[in-house]
Scaffold this active site. Sequence first.
Site, PDB file in Angstrom:
ATOM      1  N   LYS A   1      44.671   1.705  27.501  1.00 45.56           N
ATOM      2  CA  LYS A   1      45.123   1.307  26.131  1.00 45.56           C
ATOM      3  C   LYS A   1      46.350   2.318  25.692  1.00 45.56           C
ATOM      4  O   LYS A   1      46.554   3.497  26.288  1.00 45.56           O
ATOM      5  CB  LYS A   1      44.077   1.497  25.314  1.00 45.56           C
TER       6      LYS A   1
ATOM      7  N   ARG B   1      31.039   0.492  15.018  1.00 43.38           N
ATOM      8  CA  ARG B   1      32.325   0.175  14.960  1.00 43.38           C
ATOM      9  C   ARG B   1      32.333  -1.347  15.333  1.00 43.38           C
ATOM     10  O   ARG B   1      32.453  -2.382  14.414  1.00 43.38           O
ATOM     11  CB  ARG B   1      33.342   1.067  15.857  1.00 43.38           C
TER      12      ARG B   1
ATOM     13  N   TYR C   1      65.469  24.348   8.600  1.00 39.76           N
ATOM     14  CA  TYR C   1      65.225  23.878   7.212  1.00 39.76           C
ATOM     15  C   TYR C   1      64.275  24.671   6.324  1.00 39.76           C
ATOM     16  O   TYR C   1      63.319  25.178   6.909  1.00 39.76           O
ATOM     17  CB  TYR C   1      64.510  22.379   7.136  1.00 39.76           C
TER      18      TYR C   1
ATOM     19  N   MET D   1      63.051  16.894  12.606  1.00 37.19           N
ATOM     20  CA  MET D   1      62.796  15.720  13.404  1.00 37.19           C
ATOM     21  C   MET D   1      63.280  15.540  14.881  1.00 37.19           C
ATOM     22  O   MET D   1      62.615  15.060  15.743  1.00 37.19           O
ATOM     23  CB  MET D   1      63.480  14.649  12.617  1.00 37.19           C
TER      24      MET D   1
HETATM   25  C1  LIG Z   1      38.711   4.288  24.955  1.00 39.93           C
HETATM   26  C2  LIG Z   1      37.612   3.819  25.397  1.00 39.93           C
HETATM   27  C3  LIG Z   1      37.205   4.220  26.499  1.00 39.93           C
HETATM   28  C4  LIG Z   1      37.547   5.453  27.464  1.00 39.93           C
HETATM   29  O1  LIG Z   1      37.285   6.726  26.706  1.00 39.93           O
HETATM   30  P1  LIG Z   1      37.689   7.835  27.485  1.00 39.93           P
HETATM   31  O2  LIG Z   1      36.675   9.002  26.658  1.00 39.93           O
HETATM   32  O3  LIG Z   1      39.248   8.122  27.267  1.00 39.93           O
HETATM   33  O4  LIG Z   1      37.251   8.045  29.062  1.00 39.93           O
HETATM   34  C5  LIG Z   1      35.931   3.466  27.032  1.00 39.93           C
HETATM   35  N1  LIG Z   1      35.349   2.635  26.161  1.00 39.93           N
HETATM   36  C6  LIG Z   1      35.857   2.178  25.328  1.00 39.93           C
HETATM   37  C7  LIG Z   1      35.431   1.094  24.348  1.00 39.93           C
HETATM   38  C8  LIG Z   1      36.999   2.876  24.571  1.00 39.93           C
HETATM   39  O5  LIG Z   1      37.574   2.458  23.367  1.00 39.93           O
END
Ligand SMILES: *Cc1c(COP(=O)(O)O)cnc(C)c1O
Length: 410
Positions: free
Chosen positions: A63, A161, A290, A337
């Site tokens: 992701k 969640r 700044y 920035m």
């Molecule tokens: C992001 C995620 C993972 C991976 O987690 P890591 O700690 O980065 O290995 C696994 N399962 C779900 C549902 C996630 O959202």
Amino acid sequence: MSTLEQESGGAWPTTAGFDVPSETRALPLRPAWVEVDLNALASNFQIIRQELPRSVRLLYVLKDEAYGQGAIQAAQVALANGVDHLAVYTLEEAIKLRESGIAAPILLLGERTPEELPWLPARDLTPCIGSVALAQQWDACAQRLGRPLPVHLKINTGMNRFGFSWRDAAQWITALARLRHLEWAGVLSHFAQSDELDKTFARLQIDRFQGVVSGLEANGIRPKTRHLCNSGGFLDLPGAHFDMVRIGLLAHGVYPSQVCRQLNGLTPVLSVKARISAVQHLEMGDSVGYGMRFVAEERRRIGVIPLGYGDGFPRVRNEGHVLVSGCRAPLVGGVAMDALMVDLTGIPTADVGSEAVLLGRQGQLEICVHDVARLKKSVSYDVLVGWRSRLPRVYLGTETARATASGRFQ
Ligand SMILES: *Cc1c(COP(=O)(O)O)cnc(C)c1O
């Protein structure tokens, strides 16, 4: 010739990790970049794969551009080095992988909207589903198509969640058992805390998960792939590996915490580097940047690094350092920035054009993800994904990494 030019055989390295408009690809490389070591990524996957019995599959969670590296490049390396499943959160992320020609199974984490469901079958994308209403809509899609559609049932075992709650499992299992057109491809849950020494809550989640799986089976729903572990669970809860583990962070050579089990040989994949753009000579009483947050008490030599909070560097002042000429150069003044300033007074060899490391190694010294996380008052995950897309991604070792071990984990 710079190190980068040598590594890439004379040409500037590819920077196509994100959606770079084609007409900008020929531009000279911006003197600030994220370096992605694909050989390290390949070797990390091999190390992780070796920790798992052959019967346990390896899913790579890539992701958010594979935690900031560039999802397409990372997916290709992963699939050549022991990974058999991929997972992302958004539909756009999944479609981008498919359009790049990746054919491996892709799981969509999180929860879909009903409008997204019709987009999945033609692209062979598998959703996680965590509500009866959505399961019914997915079942209706399958009926219309006239073929079973795969689903992974997401179980909420305490993270609160996404997912079907472990509490009222009897109710929703009865409703699911009426659906006729789905393929029960998987069942999963997610740990709320897997990388701390105290595994009490993680063990409770494992028990709840097993309870739900038994309940499903008792009602004729036998998901093929049961999976629960993220990086922390993979390292510390081998009894919970089930049929597959879902690895994100660890593949990038970063541990989810300081207390979890360590694997020999894992290497950080991502570095952030820049070349000093300007040098300023301060007299006593001169200030930097700044808000004039740094005032020289004596003559100082200041290096300007062309990377700032607009690139994802923490907006700190007079805190932290970068590595230049094999030394630590402290940040002075506030991070802007587009630039930050460092004190080069004690480092006479550092000059315009010198390479500065903001994350990663230089010689014997290292600034690790957890160091930057402390500066950012955040976590390692946030540091990795926080480098903005205007920083080009430079890939090292592409060819070797893709070729490594191909055919090894068929
Ligand atoms: C992001 C995620 C993972 C991976 O987690 P890591 O700690 O980065 O290995 C696994 N399962 C779900 C549902 C996630 O959202």
